[in-house]
Design an enzyme around this catalytic site. Sequence first.
Site, mmCIF file in Angstrom:
data_model
loop_
_atom_site.group_PDB
_atom_site.id
_atom_site.type_symbol
_atom_site.label_atom_id
_atom_site.label_comp_id
_atom_site.label_asym_id
_atom_site.label_seq_id
_atom_site.Cartn_x
_atom_site.Cartn_y
_atom_site.Cartn_z
ATOM 1 N N LYS A 184 23.439 -10.197 7.219
ATOM 2 C CA LYS A 184 22.588 -11.472 7.088
ATOM 3 C C LYS A 184 21.555 -10.950 6.051
ATOM 4 C CE LYS A 184 18.658 -13.638 8.350
ATOM 5 N NZ LYS A 184 17.326 -13.728 7.398
ATOM 6 N N SER A 242 10.630 -4.470 11.027
ATOM 7 C CA SER A 242 9.382 -4.523 11.530
ATOM 8 C C SER A 242 9.800 -4.415 13.237
ATOM 9 C CB SER A 242 8.664 -5.972 11.596
ATOM 10 O OG SER A 242 9.371 -7.000 12.244
ATOM 11 N N GLY A 245 10.643 -7.719 14.876
ATOM 12 C CA GLY A 245 12.000 -8.176 14.547
ATOM 13 C C GLY A 245 13.039 -7.260 15.184
ATOM 14 N N GLY A 246 12.691 -6.162 15.046
ATOM 15 C CA GLY A 246 13.619 -5.070 15.945
ATOM 16 C C GLY A 246 13.771 -5.381 17.545
ATOM 17 N N GLU A 265 15.740 0.587 12.913
ATOM 18 C CA GLU A 265 14.956 1.353 12.655
ATOM 19 C C GLU A 265 13.686 0.579 12.300
ATOM 20 O OE1 GLU A 265 12.643 2.635 10.438
ATOM 21 O OE2 GLU A 265 14.261 3.115 8.667
ATOM 22 N N CYS A 302 9.075 2.868 5.546
ATOM 23 C CA CYS A 302 8.866 3.236 6.697
ATOM 24 C C CYS A 302 8.330 4.644 6.921
ATOM 25 C CB CYS A 302 10.153 3.035 7.400
ATOM 26 S SG CYS A 302 11.729 3.805 6.617
ATOM 27 N N GLU A 390 0.834 0.049 12.867
ATOM 28 C CA GLU A 390 1.204 0.173 11.215
ATOM 29 C C GLU A 390 0.916 -0.890 10.575
ATOM 30 O OE1 GLU A 390 5.590 -0.105 10.679
ATOM 31 O OE2 GLU A 390 5.711 0.841 8.792
#
Lengths: 524, 524
Positions: A184, A242, A245-246, A265, A302, A390
């Site tokens: 994607k 993010s 999202g994860g 991750e 990250c 973060e």
Amino acid sequence: MIEITGQSYIAGNWITPAGDTFESFNPYNKESMYSFASCGPNEIEQATRAAESAFQTYRNLDGKTIGSFLSTIADEIEALGDQLLEVCDSETALGRVRLTGERGRTCGQLRSFAELAIKGEWVQASIDTAIPDRAPVPKPDLRRMMKPIGPVAVFGASNFPFAFSTLGGDTASALAAGNPVIVKGHPAHPATSELFAHAINRAIEKCDIPTGVFSLLQGLGNDLGTDLVKHPAVQAVGFTGSERGGRTLMDIAAARPQPIPVYAEMGSINPLFVGPNTLQAQAESIATGLSGSVCMGTGQFCTSPGIVVSVASEVFETTLKARLSETPRGYLLNPQIAASLQASLESLNNHPQLEWLNRADFEASSMTPPNAVFKTSARNFLADETMSEEVFGPVTLYVVCEDEAQMMQVAENLKGNLTASVHADEDMELGRKLFDLLDQKVGRVIYNSYPTGVEVCPSQQHGGPYPASSISTSTSVGVGAIVRFARFVAYQGTPDSLLPDALKNENPLGVYRLVNGELTREGI
Amino acid sequence: MIEITGQSYIAGNWITPAGDTFESFNPYNKESMYSFASCGPNEIEQATRAAESAFQTYRNLDGKTIGSFLSTIADEIEALGDQLLEVCDSETALGRVRLTGERGRTCGQLRSFAELAIKGEWVQASIDTAIPDRAPVPKPDLRRMMKPIGPVAVFGASNFPFAFSTLGGDTASALAAGNPVIVKGHPAHPATSELFAHAINRAIEKCDIPTGVFSLLQGLGNDLGTDLVKHPAVQAVGFTGSERGGRTLMDIAAARPQPIPVYAEMGSINPLFVGPNTLQAQAESIATGLSGSVCMGTGQFCTSPGIVVSVASEVFETTLKARLSETPRGYLLNPQIAASLQASLESLNNHPQLEWLNRADFEASSMTPPNAVFKTSARNFLADETMSEEVFGPVTLYVVCEDEAQMMQVAENLKGNLTASVHADEDMELGRKLFDLLDQKVGRVIYNSYPTGVEVCPSQQHGGPYPASSISTSTSVGVGAIVRFARFVAYQGTPDSLLPDALKNENPLGVYRLVNGELTREGI
């Protein structure tokens, strides 16, 4: 020169989907460039069907063929030449130097996984021979190795348009293990992704690989990604991005009739601890090193150090402020990140317990943020969870502790992180205590250095306890990443002719195998 | 003789919780025996707090101490002597012979994990040394190994009261990796669990291990288990049982603020395929072997062969019927399993497309079910998903195919299974096709044999794609099970004095390590 068409690539075919269109954005001049059409359920269906079909051939290819395919992908990426760097720079503002380096890393990764596939040892072959006359029951012959799991969905990351995107580490490791991949594409660098699809397309043709092993679905919005993760053909997911999202993908994958693993991750604040005596002795050099790490890639890593934990030091504070302020502002990747950083800076600036040490202007529409350092006391930090969130950008928070005990308290309160760094040359007892605690909290503990710059090697661990990663046992960097997309299969009492090469008696691949508990390259 | 008190055991203390009471049931005479009180949130809180505290010491113990602790647990299990066998037989009706064997396996597992801990190689140590003068950036020293993850919740299984329960494989592997364990005792054999708690209590005292490394929470009902999985201190779950139970825990674990892995080993129908020519040549011997496997343990194994897939054969059918019917009926473990099997047999008997070949009576209150074989056509089997559901008991379904193509179709339609067996000495081309397909569907492919009897060795794989297991990459049998309860941590640029022994320069443990990509026992 390849013409950017805005199409998607499904199993060897370039197609124009019927979904919403979106445009590639240039952070330097804020202009729109190429136009892309979004894929939807139809394209997912085509890509997954092709992947399932290709899997039946691809999974049985020998390691040499797969290795040669991966090397050829690397060659074809290099063959894209300056166009790849130019297009990507225009979409990300990461600059030619950084992108040249990242291209090297991306091709290096592909070649490392190629070597791994050729060597064939990653399957962890193990053999226990039969003991037919064992009492009370005979011992059967058992042999075990890792096998690929099936189509893998990969989500490209905005901040690593090469190394963690279309043909990045997730794709390379999934392909190396024998799995088809459906990417994607990240909507922040779609033209870059399109060029990568050309590169892998050429490698597929040259190496005569089934076309279904790779598809690139371009698209804006969340539906494409969530529908892909829901598709029953997809057997695992690789994601870099993010925490929100994860977690969304994790929840979707866990709710499927057949749950599948999501290797996400995600976020990390990468704390840096400096012992009191060490700070006294090395205030300027650590402030300088930290500033370099904070500003690297405009803080869009990250592993960017989001907090520094130590005692008060005017020299440290002054140097850090100076170094950050004198470092030229970098570009952000896209307007979404700029808007999000702007909101964070405003909120931090308005926080009554936070002091912005080098306050500077940052207009809402600007793509070049200030390199910022905030300060707070450990007491305030421990009392307010939002300070541990973060901030994606060149921002760090100096958490001032009263003493070592308070430093340990901050460490104890950490959530899962990718990394933690410790500077303790003059505070070895504190260093020991921090190491003992931090290796329960992070994936990588760093001594006397800074977290940015992730070496790609077998001993790398890029993945920590949640929310740094979804599955903390795995790494997304380094050759160890391959095991994410494979599972063990055992064969009992099986004739040599039906066994995979790695498990045959004579050891035709010459790999190390655990034979009756001992590592050896000998045959049976 | 140890007096069975009905108490739970929390971190060295015997306690009587305030929850509902329940009784141990004797399947032989259907009488109640011992009375137990159920634990609740208070006991979970005590056990998890003790586990977290013990973890801080236990995780840093050297492999020799942990190994000696595990061996001592095995010794203390053996020291329970005949009382363990008697009490367990009275709770499970598994019989002295089977339980003696299972005790041997359980102690053997503990000693295997003890060896693993002592050897110290399971941590997969890896070292990449620094290249300070590398251009454009220096290469840092990186070292990686597996470390324990924290308190593990273990759910005992009813059908393996020794090997997969209180001190079974999950507990042994979690302890070996350096984690505390909290067992949710299975309510079908609580007195057996209590005896095991005495054994580990003695080992904890003898080896001077922190008491918080082990707790046994007895209880009836689902709340205790679900509350335990929800507790933030718990970092992983080991479970052996039904698909429904396993999925419930998976869903709870996935919905936590911090999701954790659930290693659930669940249902399986373990198909057995017999090639047409092989069936013709070996009808009687395969029918006899299959019957033995179906009846073993009264069919109460996760590897029990639930379907046999072949073409029509009167000899096979007649022999299978005869062997099953002449095998003495065995006892079921508990009234819940008996009621569930009774309901399944009634439903299978009433199914219009199923024929019960050796129909026999089975009263609702009986603990000794008939050894049953049903028959259906592949066409019917493929059209009705309910026929693929696991029946827990001595029951198998003969799926009669018209030809090899239909056999392949049945194989293609399989969900994830723990095992599949193939008999194809006279059908090698079909055997090859089945092997290629089945290793995508199962954890262990068996040639010319039967699925029951799971050898404990490094090459064993006990775990298959969902719904056989929750995490198909892992095994719950064999020393490979240890990695479920550990994760990788990397150390960058770290002085020898701060490194764990497995990563120190001189290799004091003498373990194999991957040094700059090559396996070696040499120091640095």
